[in-house]
Write a protein that holds these residues in place. Sequence first.
Motif, PDB file in Angstrom:
ATOM      1  N   ARG A 275     -10.973  -2.959  30.086  1.00  0.00           N
ATOM      2  CA  ARG A 275      -9.558  -3.101  29.799  1.00  0.00           C
ATOM      3  C   ARG A 275      -9.235  -4.318  29.512  1.00  0.00           C
TER       4      ARG A 275
ATOM      5  N   ARG B 246      -5.888  -1.524  14.327  1.00  0.00           N
ATOM      6  CA  ARG B 246      -6.331  -0.979  15.562  1.00  0.00           C
ATOM      7  C   ARG B 246      -5.828   0.269  15.736  1.00  0.00           C
TER       8      ARG B 246
ATOM      9  N   ALA C  43      -5.709   2.978  18.632  1.00  0.00           N
ATOM     10  CA  ALA C  43      -5.451   2.961  19.838  1.00  0.00           C
ATOM     11  C   ALA C  43      -6.216   4.314  20.232  1.00  0.00           C
TER      12      ALA C  43
ATOM     13  N   ASN D 210      -9.660   3.302  20.633  1.00  0.00           N
ATOM     14  CA  ASN D 210      -9.839   2.074  21.083  1.00  0.00           C
ATOM     15  C   ASN D 210     -10.846   1.272  20.579  1.00  0.00           C
TER      16      ASN D 210
END
Length: 112
Positions: free
Chosen positions: A27, A71, A73, A76
């Motif tokens: 994270r 990016r 999401a 990831n």
Amino acid sequence: QVQLEESGGGLVQPGGSLRLSCAVSGRIFGFYVMGWYRQAPGKQREWVATMTGGGITDYANSVKGRFTISRDATKNTVDLQMNSLKPEDTAVYYCTKDARIWGQGTLVTVSS
């Protein structure tokens, strides 16, 4: 706790395209900057592109207009789309978080 792993490198002809992916595990909290660097044989490591957590991007002049950092999401990942590749783009490409955490690198070879 954050780990990075690059993939997608390989051999491509001049003028071709390649997409690199940096898988991010763990994270990430607060402000951060994701980036790509590269190191060619006999040369120093050089900065290629960066993206902040807010989506602000920046590029080295040598790749501006040809490379795009993004990016995903859902997956990831932090990706680097490379178009109009040149032989001088040949290098090991590294993904980094805050220029402190690094992946192992993936080799990109641009040659006919």
